[in-house]
Enzyme design. Structure first.
Site, PDB file in Angstrom:
ATOM      1  N   ASP A 193      52.482  58.357  67.046  1.00 42.92           N
ATOM      2  CA  ASP A 193      53.972  58.145  67.389  1.00 42.92           C
ATOM      3  C   ASP A 193      55.026  58.777  66.815  1.00 42.92           C
ATOM      4  OD1 ASP A 193      53.494  56.667  65.343  1.00 42.92           O
ATOM      5  OD2 ASP A 193      54.105  54.508  65.925  1.00 42.92           O
ATOM      6  N   GLN A 238      49.914  54.815  64.942  1.00 43.68           N
ATOM      7  CA  GLN A 238      48.830  55.173  64.209  1.00 43.68           C
ATOM      8  C   GLN A 238      48.125  54.427  63.340  1.00 43.68           C
ATOM      9  OE1 GLN A 238      51.864  58.554  62.274  1.00 43.68           O
ATOM     10  NE2 GLN A 238      49.615  59.353  62.275  1.00 43.68           N
ATOM     11  N   HIS A 239      47.067  54.822  62.668  1.00 37.04           N
ATOM     12  CA  HIS A 239      46.204  54.229  61.754  1.00 37.04           C
ATOM     13  C   HIS A 239      45.242  53.070  62.340  1.00 37.04           C
ATOM     14  CE1 HIS A 239      48.990  56.406  59.445  1.00 37.04           C
ATOM     15  NE2 HIS A 239      49.819  55.336  59.590  1.00 37.04           N
TER      16      HIS A 239
END
Length: 501
Positions: A264, A71-72
């Site tokens: 995830d 992520q991110h």
């Protein structure tokens, strides 16, 4: 036999699993490494995905595929579909100052109310603010912003720079899902929509939602032509929606259905078939504690991130930057392998003879201390043993995650069971200490690639229209056996503070 594929494009590697659509039986799998570092060229992820697909026997007999990813991470594209600069990953903390600025501008409570979480250095919005301020020429070129799984989905469908993709740089075809969008700090899980004012505040440029690309037909093309000034943000698909079907390119055959994908942690929850009342503690490169809920969470303190999940619900989450590597680092220091490390830790008494490790080796995200370092305290001539040091590493890592679990419960989330996953969950010392720091039953599922499995479940869901009910087997389980002194000593060590890097 109808087959589906699930992809886990994580920080360290890319894993592909091929499963039977009906039973969930694992048919074959493959893996490939990712480069190290917190700043990575996205092409390396594509190369790893191609390698992992080949290692898994290809996709020629696969009906659907979906990608779950770290992520991110900030993937910025120009108008030609080229990557503007290497992606900044979730564990790149150079945007810590930007996170503080953004939080101060609106206040933590407003951020939590609008996006479910308070900005920290991990989140995409803070990386965009950093880009705006540190690399303004690069920021000026940005025509679209995607997350790692969004970009890989786009590439799977056949999009990308004209010279390296059959369908070319159609930015309007970018898609994402609720779970990954909720980790950007400019999408609202409660409202199920982008907060475009927050996006503009981060990057300094207006944003707009992708229209759907060529698959959207003339209406989509007209909409894109009428509003082509904003930075493109991926359309957010529902859990069972498909992003489209593939065209033949590289290792990808024509006609494979591509699912929405996921972040995830949401992929892992789906792979575990976790439901309301379950709290998952995942011990990987990072550590996470997240619960499945049917209502959004807004924590103005910023401790709990109120993310969405990949199944239409919500996923309040606490993350730590320091998890399995804490054990491997201390194991290396002691000069032992994983088995001997576990033996040493189990040979020490609970509480490690008074030795405590606050494991902020890489700074920390929860609590938000990006510049912190680790602290080892309580050493005496008698307590300084290999056994106590090994056990202190396990207790410190799990105490940080137990504090995270408590923070999730403080938001009114009911927890009836902990599912302990990740490679370190198989360590018998980790299992023993988990029962001593958590006050609910702990279940250790059998080893598996649960993020990739969740992506495979999502692919099967998109293919059939029904969420799969594949069984998950269990390796171990234990009832709580609390030792309060472990947590007390850990919190006392936390109070000593740590030196900045």
């Amino acid at each position: 036999m109808s087959l589906v594929a699930g992809v886990d494009s994580s920080t360290q590697s890319c894993k592909v699993v091929i499963r039977d659509t009906v039973t969930g039986e694992l048919v074959r799998q493959g893996t490939a490494r990712h480069p190290e570092g917190t700043e990575v060229p996205p092409d390396a992820w594509w190369d790893a995905l191609v390698e992992a697909i080949a290692a898994a026997g290809g996709l020629d007999d696969v009906a659907a595929i979906s990608v779950a990813g770290q992520q991110h991470g900030m993937v910025v594209l120009d108008s030609d579909g080229a990557v503007v600069r290497d992606a900044l990953l979730w564990n790149d903390t150079r945007s810590a100052g930007a996170a503080r600025e953004l939080t101060a501008e609106l206040g933590a409570e407003q951020w939590a109310r609008r996006t479910g979480s308070v900005p920290v250095a991990s989140f995409t919005a803070t990386k965009l603010r950093w880009l705006r301020d540190a690399e303004p020429e690069a920021a000026a070129r940005v025509a679209a912003v995607a997350l790692p799984h969004d970009w890989l989905t786009w590439r799977l469908l056949g999009h990308g720079p004209a010279a390296s993709s059959p369908l070319g740089p159609d930015l309007e075809a970018l898609v994402t899902d609720r779970s990954d969008a909720s980790g950007t700090s400019y999408w609202s899980p409660g409202d199920d929509t982008y907060d475009l004012e927050l996006f503009e505040r981060a990057l300094g440029k207006a944003g707009r939602v992708a229209t759907g690309g060529t698959d959207a037909g003339a209406a989509g093309a007209d909409a894109a032509a009428a509003d082509n000034d904003g930075v493109v943000l991926p359309r957010v698909l529902g859990p069972s929606e498909a992003a489209g079907t593939t065209v033949a390119h590289g290792p990808v055959p024509e006609g494979v259905l591509v699912g929405a994908g996921a972040g995830d942690n949401a992929g892992a929850a789906l792979g575990l078939d976790a439901g309301v009342g379950d709290l998952v503690i995942s011990i990987g490169t990072s550590g996470t504690a997240f619960a499945v809920t049917d209502a959004p969470v807004h924590d103005g303190s910023g401790t709990v991130a109120g993310f969405a999940d990949a199944a239409g619900g919500f996923l309040p989450l606490v993350a730590t930057l320091n998890a399995a590597r804490v054990l491997s680092s201390i194991g290396t220091l002691l000069g032992v392998d994983h088995d001997e490390f576990a033996r040493l830790a189990l040979a020490a008494e609970p509480g490690s003879g008074g030795v405590s490790l606050v494991p902020y080796f890489e700074g920390e995200r929860t609590p938000d201390l990006p510049d912190a370092t680790a602290t080892l305290s309580g050493l005496t001539l008698a307590s300084t043993t290999r056994e106590n040091l090994a056990r202190a590493a396990v207790e410190g890592m799990l105490s940080a995650l137990a504090d995270g679990a408590a923070a999730v419960r403080d938001q009114g989330v009911e927890v009836r069971r902990v599912l302990l996953i990740g490679g370190a969950a198989l360590n018998p010392a980790v299992q023993a200490v988990a029962a001593q720091v958590l006050d609910v039953p702990v279940t250790v599922p059998a080893p598996g690639e649960y993020v990739a499995d969740g992506a495979a479940r999502q692919a099967a869901w998109a293919l059939s229209g029904t969420r799969p009910g594949w069984a998950v087997s269990t390796r171990a389980s234990s009832e709580p056996d609390l030792v309060p002194a472990i947590g007390e000593r850990y919190r006392a060590a936390q109070a000593l503070g740590s030196l900045p890097r």
